[in-house]
Write a protein that holds these residues in place. Structure first.
Motif, mmCIF file in Angstrom:
data_model
loop_
_atom_site.group_PDB
_atom_site.id
_atom_site.type_symbol
_atom_site.label_atom_id
_atom_site.label_comp_id
_atom_site.label_asym_id
_atom_site.label_seq_id
_atom_site.Cartn_x
_atom_site.Cartn_y
_atom_site.Cartn_z
ATOM 1 N N THR C 22 52.349 30.560 52.586
ATOM 2 C CA THR C 22 53.677 29.923 51.615
ATOM 3 C C THR C 22 54.766 30.014 52.530
ATOM 4 N N GLU C 26 57.048 26.141 50.667
ATOM 5 C CA GLU C 26 58.583 26.575 50.682
ATOM 6 C C GLU C 26 59.023 25.475 51.610
ATOM 7 N N ARG C 30 61.147 22.551 49.914
ATOM 8 C CA ARG C 30 61.951 22.660 50.230
ATOM 9 C C ARG C 30 62.515 20.285 50.064
ATOM 10 N N LYS C 35 64.973 22.356 42.029
ATOM 11 C CA LYS C 35 66.285 23.923 41.942
ATOM 12 C C LYS C 35 65.177 24.704 41.055
ATOM 13 N N ILE C 105 59.778 27.703 39.648
ATOM 14 C CA ILE C 105 60.777 27.792 40.555
ATOM 15 C C ILE C 105 62.638 27.654 39.605
ATOM 16 N N ASP C 107 66.784 28.890 41.354
ATOM 17 C CA ASP C 107 67.871 28.204 42.444
ATOM 18 C C ASP C 107 66.814 27.935 43.478
ATOM 19 N N LYS C 109 63.953 28.186 45.045
ATOM 20 C CA LYS C 109 62.927 28.895 45.362
ATOM 21 C C LYS C 109 61.933 29.925 44.803
ATOM 22 N N ASP C 111 59.569 31.706 42.727
ATOM 23 C CA ASP C 111 60.296 32.680 42.457
ATOM 24 C C ASP C 111 59.102 34.220 42.484
#
Lengths: 138, 138, 138
Positions: C22, C26, C30, C35, C105, C107, C109, C111
């Motif tokens: 994970t 992530e 980034r 977004k 995905i 914002d 992140k 989801d």
């Protein structure tokens, strides 16, 4: 590119249940205004499932027996995961049934064959749980 | 964002069959002109499957035995779904093998590891059935 | 539409292993700067898996037993695929656990629900193998 997001909530009265959510997903799609793209629908919990199959009660009883044969709920002590919890079988059942479906969106509709219906599969219910709908496209 | 859609038709001579459809999918991708994006390929019927694995006949016999062990075709009466139909086992087998694959498209190609091949898995054949290919990207 | 691609490499010390990836995913997200969109994460090998479940060692031992019951490694001769190779069981185990996950995905992140974690599932390790991360969106 447009994107759309919605959570659907479920709280089943039984530990295990299959709920046809096709109409709810179609409502999300209309709300999104997206005509061409991809729709993702996934369980947000790891003891439930979203899958596509037939809306036929006999088949759902067959699924129940099939899953109980491959990953029986009891005895609870057969699973290392069970101690504070008793839902190891639900993690295994959801693995067989799958976490998610991805569906093509064409002309503003779910691009489905004649019998495809989307189900929420609950394997550790009796509490509020969520499904995520995410659509991207134009 | 570009999008592309195509149906592929199959009519197998046997109840169960595995067909390598990688070349057909690559043809769709060329036709689409999409260079970067995601490709969805799914069975449009609920008794068949699209999956990725090895193009090796021994393995396909192992899959056949594995699926017959977990969800045997016969006796037909063991399934509540069987009455007018006899294909409950096909619904279960397709659940194990999966409805769909999502493949990355990079530089106009299926972004695959060395042995990945896409298969149509038929579990209730001898009639015309469809697979959907949907590609979105640029 | 933006797109992003990365390969992650793994070389496990044991034939079978579950690795929580994970944080690596992530990091990819980034790096991509995306977004809103969809993330695909798939095994590039046909004897390994990417799946979402719980990061709980007891459950992972339950998965190991469950998979060994459904598709035992030994005796090797039970599988037609085994001759030059001994990994037929790994092809079957990966089929149960799944090749890929698709994650929304939102914002910037992943989801996710409260307990969702992404795992690499290795069923024929002790050699370098790859996972693909592809993200499309904006």
């Amino acid at each position: 590119m447009k994107s759309y997001r919605k959570e659907l909530w479920f709280n089943t009265e039984t530990r295990r249940a299959f709920i046809n959510i096709t109409a709810k997903i179609e409502e999300c799609l209309r709300e999104s205004g997206i005509k061409e793209g991809l729709l993702l629908c996934n369980a947000m919990h790891i003891t439930s499932s979203v899958f596509i199959n037939d809306d036929e009660p006999g088949l759902h009883r067959d699924f129940e027996r099939f899953l109980e044969k491959l990953a029986p709920e009891k005895p609870y002590e057969q699973y290392d995961h069970n101690g504070f919890e008793d839902n190891a079988d639900a993690h295994l059942k959801r693995t067989i049934m799958g976490r998610e479906v991805v569906v093509a969106i064409t002309d503003g509709k779910l691009d489905f064959g004649p019998w495809e219906q989307i189900f929420y599969g609950e394997f550790d219910g009796k509490r509020p749980k969520r499904v995520l709908v995410k659509i991207i496209g134009e």
